[in-house]
Design a protein around this motif. Structure first.
Motif, PDB file in Angstrom:
ATOM      1  N   GLU A  35       0.855  -1.201  -0.016  1.00 26.38           N
ATOM      2  CA  GLU A  35      -0.047   0.092   0.022  1.00 26.38           C
ATOM      3  C   GLU A  35       0.733   1.217   0.034  1.00 26.38           C
ATOM      4  O   GLU A  35       0.729   2.152   0.854  1.00 26.38           O
ATOM      5  CB  GLU A  35      -0.867   0.124   1.071  1.00 26.38           C
ATOM      6  CG  GLU A  35      -2.029  -1.299   1.032  1.00 26.38           C
ATOM      7  CD  GLU A  35      -3.000  -0.946   2.018  1.00 26.38           C
ATOM      8  OE1 GLU A  35      -3.033  -0.135   3.117  1.00 26.38           O
ATOM      9  OE2 GLU A  35      -4.174  -1.696   1.976  1.00 26.38           O
ATOM     10  N   VAL A  36       1.844   1.205  -0.978  1.00 22.20           N
ATOM     11  CA  VAL A  36       2.664   2.485  -1.015  1.00 22.20           C
ATOM     12  C   VAL A  36       2.012   3.438  -1.999  1.00 22.20           C
ATOM     13  O   VAL A  36       1.890   3.013  -3.208  1.00 22.20           O
ATOM     14  CB  VAL A  36       4.192   1.919  -1.548  1.00 22.20           C
ATOM     15  CG1 VAL A  36       5.118   3.097  -1.485  1.00 22.20           C
ATOM     16  CG2 VAL A  36       4.823   1.060  -0.362  1.00 22.20           C
ATOM     17  N   GLY A  37       2.059   4.737  -1.536  1.00 26.36           N
ATOM     18  CA  GLY A  37       1.558   5.830  -2.473  1.00 26.36           C
ATOM     19  C   GLY A  37       2.736   6.759  -2.368  1.00 26.36           C
ATOM     20  O   GLY A  37       2.956   7.396  -1.473  1.00 26.36           O
ATOM     21  N   LEU A  38       3.549   7.332  -3.446  1.00 25.75           N
ATOM     22  CA  LEU A  38       4.174   8.282  -3.666  1.00 25.75           C
ATOM     23  C   LEU A  38       4.366   8.777  -4.993  1.00 25.75           C
ATOM     24  O   LEU A  38       4.317   8.011  -6.033  1.00 25.75           O
ATOM     25  CB  LEU A  38       5.627   8.051  -2.854  1.00 25.75           C
ATOM     26  CG  LEU A  38       6.516   6.764  -3.394  1.00 25.75           C
ATOM     27  CD1 LEU A  38       7.345   7.390  -4.341  1.00 25.75           C
ATOM     28  CD2 LEU A  38       7.329   6.159  -2.494  1.00 25.75           C
ATOM     29  N   GLY A  39       4.820   9.892  -5.046  1.00 29.08           N
ATOM     30  CA  GLY A  39       5.074  10.401  -6.555  1.00 29.08           C
ATOM     31  C   GLY A  39       6.484  11.208  -6.558  1.00 29.08           C
ATOM     32  O   GLY A  39       7.094  11.619  -5.636  1.00 29.08           O
ATOM     33  N   VAL A  40       7.198  11.082  -7.573  1.00 29.80           N
ATOM     34  CA  VAL A  40       8.564  11.520  -7.733  1.00 29.80           C
ATOM     35  C   VAL A  40       8.344  12.908  -8.842  1.00 29.80           C
ATOM     36  O   VAL A  40       7.902  12.256 -10.046  1.00 29.80           O
ATOM     37  CB  VAL A  40       9.618  10.538  -8.340  1.00 29.80           C
ATOM     38  CG1 VAL A  40      10.714  11.138  -8.838  1.00 29.80           C
ATOM     39  CG2 VAL A  40       9.691   9.574  -7.235  1.00 29.80           C
ATOM     40  N   ARG A  41       8.684  13.985  -8.649  1.00 29.73           N
ATOM     41  CA  ARG A  41       8.474  15.049  -9.420  1.00 29.73           C
ATOM     42  C   ARG A  41       9.491  15.182 -10.354  1.00 29.73           C
ATOM     43  O   ARG A  41      10.636  14.802 -10.102  1.00 29.73           O
ATOM     44  CB  ARG A  41       8.114  16.197  -8.621  1.00 29.73           C
ATOM     45  CG  ARG A  41       7.052  16.345  -7.780  1.00 29.73           C
ATOM     46  CD  ARG A  41       6.891  17.738  -7.134  1.00 29.73           C
ATOM     47  NE  ARG A  41       7.845  17.741  -5.942  1.00 29.73           N
ATOM     48  CZ  ARG A  41       8.736  18.484  -6.095  1.00 29.73           C
ATOM     49  NH1 ARG A  41       8.826  19.152  -7.105  1.00 29.73           N
ATOM     50  NH2 ARG A  41       9.615  18.448  -5.097  1.00 29.73           N
ATOM     51  N   ALA A  42       9.322  15.903 -11.493  1.00 28.78           N
ATOM     52  CA  ALA A  42      10.204  16.016 -12.561  1.00 28.78           C
ATOM     53  C   ALA A  42      11.087  17.272 -11.849  1.00 28.78           C
ATOM     54  O   ALA A  42      10.611  18.086 -11.345  1.00 28.78           O
ATOM     55  CB  ALA A  42       9.569  16.607 -14.009  1.00 28.78           C
ATOM     56  N   GLY A  43      12.234  17.125 -12.183  1.00 30.25           N
ATOM     57  CA  GLY A  43      13.266  18.065 -11.622  1.00 30.25           C
ATOM     58  C   GLY A  43      13.503  17.833 -10.165  1.00 30.25           C
ATOM     59  O   GLY A  43      14.096  18.797  -9.505  1.00 30.25           O
ATOM     60  N   ALA A  44      13.189  16.905  -9.532  1.00 26.93           N
ATOM     61  CA  ALA A  44      13.195  16.708  -8.014  1.00 26.93           C
ATOM     62  C   ALA A  44      14.470  15.607  -7.767  1.00 26.93           C
ATOM     63  O   ALA A  44      14.365  14.686  -8.717  1.00 26.93           O
ATOM     64  CB  ALA A  44      11.895  16.209  -7.466  1.00 26.93           C
ATOM     65  N   GLU A 154      20.722  10.735 -20.836  1.00 20.69           N
ATOM     66  CA  GLU A 154      20.114  11.997 -20.129  1.00 20.69           C
ATOM     67  C   GLU A 154      18.451  11.620 -20.139  1.00 20.69           C
ATOM     68  O   GLU A 154      17.550  12.115 -20.719  1.00 20.69           O
ATOM     69  CB  GLU A 154      19.837  13.160 -21.055  1.00 20.69           C
ATOM     70  CG  GLU A 154      21.483  13.791 -21.238  1.00 20.69           C
ATOM     71  CD  GLU A 154      21.512  15.073 -22.194  1.00 20.69           C
ATOM     72  OE1 GLU A 154      20.298  15.317 -22.889  1.00 20.69           O
ATOM     73  OE2 GLU A 154      22.459  15.647 -22.322  1.00 20.69           O
ATOM     74  N   PRO A 155      18.106  10.549 -19.079  1.00 21.15           N
ATOM     75  CA  PRO A 155      16.972  10.174 -18.908  1.00 21.15           C
ATOM     76  C   PRO A 155      16.262  11.021 -18.336  1.00 21.15           C
ATOM     77  O   PRO A 155      16.539  11.722 -17.550  1.00 21.15           O
ATOM     78  CB  PRO A 155      17.123   8.824 -18.211  1.00 21.15           C
ATOM     79  CG  PRO A 155      18.151   9.006 -17.439  1.00 21.15           C
ATOM     80  CD  PRO A 155      19.314  10.025 -18.398  1.00 21.15           C
ATOM     81  N   GLU A 181      23.113  18.636 -11.864  1.00 24.89           N
ATOM     82  CA  GLU A 181      22.847  19.045 -13.326  1.00 24.89           C
ATOM     83  C   GLU A 181      21.784  18.227 -13.809  1.00 24.89           C
ATOM     84  O   GLU A 181      20.986  19.137 -14.625  1.00 24.89           O
ATOM     85  CB  GLU A 181      24.189  18.651 -14.248  1.00 24.89           C
ATOM     86  CG  GLU A 181      25.319  19.389 -13.899  1.00 24.89           C
ATOM     87  CD  GLU A 181      26.764  18.957 -14.634  1.00 24.89           C
ATOM     88  OE1 GLU A 181      26.415  17.742 -15.606  1.00 24.89           O
ATOM     89  OE2 GLU A 181      27.938  19.430 -14.363  1.00 24.89           O
ATOM     90  N   HIS A 182      21.553  17.092 -13.479  1.00 22.56           N
ATOM     91  CA  HIS A 182      20.095  16.509 -14.068  1.00 22.56           C
ATOM     92  C   HIS A 182      19.027  17.026 -13.659  1.00 22.56           C
ATOM     93  O   HIS A 182      18.107  17.183 -14.302  1.00 22.56           O
ATOM     94  CB  HIS A 182      20.449  14.945 -13.805  1.00 22.56           C
ATOM     95  CG  HIS A 182      19.328  13.950 -14.405  1.00 22.56           C
ATOM     96  ND1 HIS A 182      19.496  13.653 -15.651  1.00 22.56           N
ATOM     97  CD2 HIS A 182      18.133  13.287 -14.038  1.00 22.56           C
ATOM     98  CE1 HIS A 182      18.546  12.978 -16.255  1.00 22.56           C
ATOM     99  NE2 HIS A 182      17.671  12.796 -15.226  1.00 22.56           N
ATOM    100  N   THR A 183      19.069  17.341 -12.321  1.00 23.57           N
ATOM    101  CA  THR A 183      17.715  17.721 -11.634  1.00 23.57           C
ATOM    102  C   THR A 183      17.669  19.131 -12.077  1.00 23.57           C
ATOM    103  O   THR A 183      16.196  19.712 -12.375  1.00 23.57           O
ATOM    104  CB  THR A 183      17.800  17.773 -10.183  1.00 23.57           C
ATOM    105  OG1 THR A 183      18.966  18.496  -9.729  1.00 23.57           O
ATOM    106  CG2 THR A 183      17.817  16.162  -9.682  1.00 23.57           C
ATOM    107  N   ALA A 184      18.627  19.909 -12.320  1.00 19.96           N
ATOM    108  CA  ALA A 184      18.590  21.549 -12.746  1.00 19.96           C
ATOM    109  C   ALA A 184      17.966  21.763 -14.154  1.00 19.96           C
ATOM    110  O   ALA A 184      17.250  22.479 -14.643  1.00 19.96           O
ATOM    111  CB  ALA A 184      19.918  22.238 -12.684  1.00 19.96           C
ATOM    112  N   THR A 185      18.313  20.571 -14.806  1.00 20.68           N
ATOM    113  CA  THR A 185      17.611  20.437 -16.185  1.00 20.68           C
ATOM    114  C   THR A 185      16.016  19.657 -16.516  1.00 20.68           C
ATOM    115  O   THR A 185      15.681  19.693 -17.629  1.00 20.68           O
ATOM    116  CB  THR A 185      18.520  19.930 -17.268  1.00 20.68           C
ATOM    117  OG1 THR A 185      18.975  18.761 -16.834  1.00 20.68           O
ATOM    118  CG2 THR A 185      19.952  20.825 -17.296  1.00 20.68           C
ATOM    119  N   GLY A 247      16.662  31.217 -10.635  1.00 22.57           N
ATOM    120  CA  GLY A 247      16.603  30.036 -10.365  1.00 22.57           C
ATOM    121  C   GLY A 247      18.160  29.221  -9.739  1.00 22.57           C
ATOM    122  O   GLY A 247      18.280  27.888  -9.703  1.00 22.57           O
ATOM    123  N   LEU A 248      18.951  29.910  -9.611  1.00 18.08           N
ATOM    124  CA  LEU A 248      20.248  29.532  -9.129  1.00 18.08           C
ATOM    125  C   LEU A 248      20.179  28.803  -7.790  1.00 18.08           C
ATOM    126  O   LEU A 248      19.623  29.669  -7.062  1.00 18.08           O
ATOM    127  CB  LEU A 248      21.262  30.784  -9.054  1.00 18.08           C
ATOM    128  CG  LEU A 248      21.764  31.299 -10.633  1.00 18.08           C
ATOM    129  CD1 LEU A 248      22.916  32.178 -10.386  1.00 18.08           C
ATOM    130  CD2 LEU A 248      22.257  30.209 -11.588  1.00 18.08           C
TER     131      LEU A 248
END
Length: 296
Positions: A35-44, A154-155, A181-185, A247-248
């Protein structure tokens, strides 16, 4: 039993979401997660933590869609790259050929895949091993290949299961910077690491596994950059009245002159900040870069 997580852990803008997901091995095996509920946001940047054997790798494998949930659902199909806890090095490739092959699997052309393969090997200090068969690589060099195969295409979602283990200090720093770098883009990163200082203070979300459930750590807030592990002071000069690029990461303060600024930045993000400053229009002139403890 209620759904784990909370109302903020399943965002509508998530790159990938688990909804009431559970996983067990075998028809009558014990539940590892339920019963796991979670989300992973883009850029996070998302950290997963818990004691050994609690199911951290199982959760990462669900997010990477390596394993399907026994119950519940997974929503979202970002292009995903995964670094397993144990890299299967006994494969019939050289390091460069394996990376080129994986680049093509991820949709790159052969030429682009080969170019990025050598770029990432060089970046990790393993360029001399490009033609070395994978079974002949040391543990450290093998781990560099494992990480490079995940980064070169670059996934949209990067899943790292103890990816820093086995890397030398310089390569760990490279991976820290690559994550920033990956999350910043706009890419999402989920990681597990046995060192609690890894990327300290930089995670947007932290989830902890306890029993078969997963809970978001809401009682902690990220510390200010000055307390978030090694920091760097970047002093820059720009045209009078110019504004820093938006956004720096980190904090900014006036410098000794009207046209200068001092930026206090977490060390893994320093390369990203320097690149943004130097490519701004108009560009900023970098006066100096030094460790934060040297400010006085």
């Amino acid at each position: 039993m209620g759904r784990t997580g909370d109302s903020g852990s399943d965002p509508a803008d998530a790159a990938i979401r688990l909804h009431d997901a559970g996983r067990r091995y075998g028809l009558r095996g014990p539940w590892v997660l339920r019963e796991v509920g979670l989300g992973v946001r883009a850029g996070a940047l998302t950290r997963v933590q818990g004691a050994n054997g609690t199911g951290k790798s199982t959760l990462l494998r669900l997010l990477a869609r390596i394993d399907a949930p026994t119950e519940g659902r997974v929503h979202g199909r970002p292009r995903t790259a995964y670094v397993p806890e144990r890299f299967p090095a006994a494969l019939p490739f050289t390091a460069a050929d394996y990376l080129t092959h994986m680049g093509r699997v991820h949709g790159l052309t052969g030429a682009a895949a080969a170019r990025r393969a050598h770029e990432w090997l060089d970046r990790f200090g393993a360029g001399a091993h490009a033609r070395t068969p994978l079974p002949e690589l040391s543990k450290g060099s093998s781990q560099k290949v494992a990480v490079a195969q995940a980064l070169l295409a670059e996934p949209g979602l990067l899943v790292l299961d103890e990816a820093w283990t086995g890397l030398d200090a310089a390569a760990r720093d490279v991976l820290d910077r690559a994550v920033a770098e990956h999350t910043a883009t706009g890419g999402a990163v989920v990681f597990v690491d046995h060192d609690p200082r890894r990327l300290a203070g930089l995670a947007d979300e932290t989830y902890e596994i306890s029993g078969t459930g997963v809970r978001r750590r809401t009682e902690q807030t990220a510390p200010a950059p000055a307390a978030a592990g090694p920091t760097v002071v970047i002093e820059v000069r720009g045209p009078l009245g110019a504004r820093l690029p938006p956004g720096l990461p980190g904090t900014a303060e006036p410098g000794p002159d009207a046209d200068t600024r001092r930026l206090l930045v977490a060390a893994p993000q320093s390369d990203l900040v320097l690149r943004e400053l130097l490519t701004a229009s108009p560009p900023w002139h970098v006066v100096g870069v030094r460790a934060a403890e040297e400010r006085r």
